[in-house]
Design a protein around this motif. Structure first.
Motif, short mmCIF file in Angstrom:
data_model
loop_
_atom_site.label_atom_id
_atom_site.label_comp_id
_atom_site.label_asym_id
_atom_site.label_seq_id
_atom_site.Cartn_x
_atom_site.Cartn_y
_atom_site.Cartn_z
N ALA A 904 30.63 40.69 47.90
CA ALA A 904 32.07 40.84 47.67
C ALA A 904 32.56 42.21 48.12
N VAL A 905 31.76 43.25 47.86
CA VAL A 905 32.13 44.59 48.31
C VAL A 905 32.22 44.62 49.84
N ARG A 914 40.58 38.06 49.27
CA ARG A 914 40.64 36.77 48.58
C ARG A 914 39.28 36.10 48.60
N GLU A 915 38.63 36.12 49.75
CA GLU A 915 37.30 35.53 49.85
C GLU A 915 36.31 36.26 48.94
N ALA A 916 36.48 37.58 48.83
CA ALA A 916 35.60 38.36 47.95
C ALA A 916 35.70 37.88 46.51
N ARG A 917 36.92 37.57 46.07
CA ARG A 917 37.09 37.14 44.67
C ARG A 917 36.40 35.80 44.42
N THR A 918 36.28 34.98 45.44
CA THR A 918 35.60 33.69 45.25
C THR A 918 34.08 33.83 45.22
N ARG A 925 33.30 48.07 42.77
CA ARG A 925 33.36 48.56 44.15
C ARG A 925 32.05 49.25 44.54
N THR A 926 31.10 49.22 43.61
CA THR A 926 29.81 49.90 43.83
C THR A 926 28.77 48.90 44.30
N ARG A 927 28.02 49.29 45.30
CA ARG A 927 26.94 48.44 45.79
C ARG A 927 25.72 48.62 44.89
N LEU A 928 25.06 47.54 44.58
CA LEU A 928 23.91 47.57 43.66
C LEU A 928 22.61 47.45 44.45
#
Length: 937
Positions: A904-905, A914-918, A925-928
């Motif tokens: 998503a990020v 919008r695609e990120a929310r799906t 906003r942080t990458r894990l």
């Protein structure tokens, strides 16, 4: 006039001068304390009151008054005492403190002061028959407490066995105990018990127990080094072997403490100040003999001492003989002289005093004549450890049956007790609470009188007694049986068990090797096994060997021993050598033994372990499935060996990514082991830990923490904290605590576990390497300030994995993945990118693209691609990782959620909000980053 300076010739001090030098007063605690100490120091240097008075230039009564506490010396006279006695700076300071500060260090009477028992005291009882040795004791006291130098080196008492080194040390401890706050006696004959004694010392000093004997022992050594909570200490290490074996157990040198060592090993001279203990002087021999035998004339005693060579142990034995048998002295001297001439004509080992054997020859002759079964008991003991024969061994059915051959009345433990008492009566044996002890010189004398068939029959009788004491089959893995095994182990070498051709005794050798590696003593296991394997191999190759079934059994046992050796090699990290030995062993077993023989099943189990260790997880799974089926058919589903293979089958499933199936097998194995072996058996607790591991990787983290905590607590109670199995579970618990966001607990446990590994095992021990990765993860989880340190520790672990397992091994690659994670967090994304490209390629080739570990590495690589501006490449990689991870672990797994968050990020960075929310409901906003958890193979 001042003390130490002459007045008119031969003129004693007058009353006025005496009053100037001392304060006359009734005895007080302070005066008594000072007087008692001065008296003790005087006796230690061997001065009479008259001789000391001459040095001080005072009347002898003056010395007597001060020592009795009737007069308190002023500072000037006290300094004169200190100089005349040659006291050390510490001793002088203590006396001055007593005088100046009024400190009462002892009870009120001087006699009580002299006999004050230290606060911490564990020393065998005083020998009430101790005779002479004044010169040796004075020299020892001078080296430890006298003079002006500070004692740093240990003092080693050296001398012939039986010369009385232990007795001198014992007398010193009792005579000068008031000079110490801690006096502790440690028997070093069995090195594995030294830490036990030091741990008891730690407890006696009030130090908090860690629950692990080696750690408590280290606490004791450190407290002694610091001088806290007790500053003045004396440790006596009795019967020390060569220095290399013992030095690791000694506290670091300290000016405030003393180390006293007794040893026959001459090499102590290179690391210690040595004091040679010689035989008795003639007057000491005569004093001991006439004290023990009141009717003995000094002239006759001197004749006996001459024949005995004044060896203390021989003098003691002669005294016991004369005191208990009523033998006329002239007959005794005549017989002893005849025996001495005969003994002198025989060849004896260097260092054995000939007159001693003559004394024991007479005693043995009398014992054989009147108590033949007692004499045979002594013969059996002569092929066992000289110190510490558990009485249970001689009260066993096997021992009773053997002794009954010499006396049909020996049919129970009471009868055996009578035999023991007979041997003790002649000072040939010593009976402690639960042990019998026989001096090694007595053993030599007894063995020398056994020839030919009698010698061989006695040796084999000892072997039968030892084998009969062996717990049942399979009990070598049960800690509850280990004390029983401990009664056996130290008799194997004296009884020459390694050379025995009896299959039952060879089984003890195999047990011994397994016991050693089970307890983390890998080098000792291999060092013990290799010469035995060579001996058995040579025996099989002898041209004249035509033994039929015996040959087959020797072959079978040699192969079983090789299996244990291969297991040890694998655990140590010598993977290829272990694999080759197991492969050769299994091939030979299939030639010699029936199909599905239990030994073939065991070797197949071990070969599966080799394949896992080499990273061939699919090959291991295939072999484990076949071996498990054979084990169920031959041994049954609940047999301990079958349950071991079930554990291995579950591990192979786990390693190929079949976590749910692994959990199913391990849960069943845990239930079965608990029913068959008991809830506290290490194997049961290991299965419990494996279930915890599987829950952890499946994302059920809090339950994993709970189960691993219970497993670790059980292992600590069952086998101890510093055992490999316990530390392995502790490492898993670090990961679980970390994943459960209990990071502070994880870091504390990781540091503690790594300390235990460092103190007990090779730095490249596989468990130590895994612990290093866990510590790096815990450091990183406790704040980015730790990331650089995490990188360093993880790199060290990876270096070890590469050396042990190879650069492309899945465990090595898992470590590289974690290094890359910490590199990225520490601000080195370019280095992380290169590392992760290697990891993804390697894991894809070794495990497959659908393995959860490969998916994690792809997700981490995608993070680095984003930093490099390759957003589209990152998106493609994250989508692949997400799809494969969902297929492997399910869509609700925490790692899936982390990868979805990262995707998503990435999508938001590409402008596709919008695609990120799906993709992910997490508004982060942080990458894990995702770490990999390598496991013990």
């Amino acid at each position: 006039m001042t003390p130490g300076k002459s007045g008119p010739a031969n003129e004693p001090w007058n009353d006025r001068e005496r009053r100037a030098a001392v304060e006359r007063r009734e005895p007080t605690p302070r005066a008594s304390a000072i007087g008692a100490r001065l008296r003790g120091h005087r006796l230690a240097v061997g001065l009479s009151q008259t001789e000391l008075a001459a040095r001080l230039v005072v009347h002898p009564r003056q010395v007597s008054h001060v020592e009795r506490g009737e007069q308190l010396p002023n500072a000037e006279l006290l300094d004169a005492f200190i100089a005349a006695l040659g006291l050390s700076a510490r001793q002088a300071d203590e006396l001055r403190e007593l005088l100046e500060e009024g400190a009462v260090a002892t009870p009120e009477s001087s006699s009580q002061a002299q006999s004050r028992t230290p606060d911490v005291w564990s020393v065998p009882g005083r020998n009430v028959h101790f005779t002479g040795r004044d010169a040796v004791l004075a020299e020892l006291h001078q080296q430890l407490l006298g003079g002006l130098r500070t004692v740093i080196l240990p003092i080693a008492l050296r001398g012939l066995g039986g010369v009385g080194k232990t007795q001198v040390a014992l007398e010193y401890a009792h005579r000068f105990k008031a000079d110490y706050d801690v006096v502790w006696w440690i028997d070093t004959e069995q090195l594995e018990l030294v830490d036990v004694s030091l741990a008891r010392l730690a407890e006696a000093m009030g130090l908090a127990s860690t629950g692990k004997t080696p750690d408590d022992a280290r606490q004791a050594r450190e407290a002694l080094r610091r001088g806290e909570p007790y500053r003045r200490w004396l440790l006596i290490f009795d019967n020390a072997a060569e220095p290399d074996d013992v030095l690791a157990y000694l506290p670091e040198p300290a000016a405030h403490g003393h180390l006293l060592i007794t040893s026959r090993d001459q090499t102590w001279a290179s690391v210690a100040a040595t004091l040679e203990v010689d035989v008795f002087t003639r007057s000491e021999s005569v004093a001991r003999l006439t004290c023990g035998v009141r009717s003995l004339a000094p002239e006759a005693a001197s004749s006996i001492a001459e024949l005995l060579g004044d060896l203390p142990l021989a003098v003691e034995s002669a005294t016991a003989w004369l005191a208990t048998t009523g033998t006329p002295v002239d007959k005794y001297i005549e017989a002893l002289a005849r025996e001495t001439m005969r003994v002198l004509s025989l060849e004896r080992p260097l260092g054995y005093a000939l007159p001693v054997a003559a004394v024991w020859s007479l005693s043995l002759k009398r014992l054989r004549e009147y108590e033949p079964a007692a004499a045979h008991l002594l013969e059996l003991a002569s092929f066992m450890s000289p110190d510490g024969i558990a009485t249970e061994l001689f009260y066993s059915k096997a021992a009773i049956d053997e002794l009954r051959r010499f006396d049909e009345r020996v049919n129970d433990s009471i009868a055996v007790g009578t035999l023991v008492r007979a041997a003790v009566r002649y000072s040939l044996l010593r009976a402690d609470s639960n042990e019998l002890r026989i001096h090694r010189l007595v053993q030599g004398a007894v063995r020398a009188q056994l020839e030919g068939a009698a010698f061989d029959e006695t040796v084999h009788a000892v072997h039968r007694i030892l084998y009969a004491a062996r717990p049942g089959p399979g009990q070598i893995d049960n800690p509850e049986a280990w004390p029983r095994y401990a009664q056996i182990w130290h008799h194997l070498a004296p009884s020459m068990a390694e050379s025995c051709d009896e299959p039952e005794v060879r089984e003890l050798m195999i047990d011994r090797v397994r016991f050693l590696w089970r307890n983390g003593e890998y080098q000792r296991a291999l060092g013990y096994a290799r010469p035995i394997a060579d001996r058995w191999s040579a025996r099989l190759q002898e041209d004249e060997l035509v033994l039929g079934e015996q040959t087959l059994e020797l072959n079978r046992q040699l192969l079983a021993l090789q299996t244990e050796m291969a297991t040890t090699l694998r655990i140590e990290g010598n993977l290829r050598e272990a694999y080759e030995l197991d492969t050769a062993t299994l091939s030979r077993q299939r030639e010699l033994l029936p199909e599905r023989h239990p030994d073939i099943i065991v070797s197949s189990i071990m070969l599966g372990g080799d394949l896992r260790a080499l990273g061939d997880f699919n090959g291991a799974l295939k072999l484990d499935q076949s071996t498990y089926a054979d084990s169920v058919t031959v041994l049954g589903a609940d047999h301990p060996r079958t349950l071991s293979e079930a554990n291995n089958l579950a591990l192979s499933h786990f390693l190929v990514g079949n976590y749910a199936r692994a959990r199913q097998i391990d849960e069943d194995t845990f239930v079965r082991r608990r029913a068959v072996l008991g809830g506290q058996h290490p194997d049961t607790l290991h299965s419990q830990a494996q279930v915890g591991l599987e829950l952890l990787v499946m994302g059920i983290r809090e339950e994993a923490v709970q189960i691993l905590t219970e497993s670790m607590a059980g292992l600590v109670e069952s086998i101890g904290l510093a055992r490999p199995r316990t530390l392995s579970v502790a490492t898993l618990l670090v990961w679980a605590l970390n994943k459960a966001d209990r990071t502070a607990e994880a870091l504390a446990l990781a540091q503690q576990t790594r300390t235990h590994y460092a103190g007990n095992y090779d730095p490249y021990h596989p468990g130590a390497l895994l612990c290093g990765l866990a510590l790096a993860a815990a450091l990183s989880a406790n704040g980015r300030v730790n990331d650089c340190r995490a990188v360093q520790i993880a790199r060290e672990a990876v270096s070890g994995f590469e050396a042990r397992f190879g650069a492309d091994h899945p465990s090595t690659l898992a470590g590289v993945n974690n290094v890359a994670v910490y590199e990225r967090r520490a601000g080195n994304p370019d280095a992380a990118l290169a590392q992760l490209e290697r990891v993804v390629e390697g894991l894809t080739g070794r495990l497959g693209i659908g393995h959860p570990n490969t998916c994690v590495a792809m997700a981490n690589l995608a993070n680095c691609l984003v930093h490099a501006g390759r957003l589209s490449d990152a998106e493609r990689l994250e989508r692949r990782a997400l799809d494969h991870m969902a297929a492997a672990l399910g869509g609700d797994h925490p790692d899936n959620a982390a990868i979805a968050n990262n995707l998503a990020v990435t999508l938001r960075a590409l402008g596709r909000r919008r695609e990120a929310r799906t993709v992910s409901s997490i508004a982060s906003r942080t990458r894990l980053d995702l770490e990999l958890l390598p496991v013990a193979l």
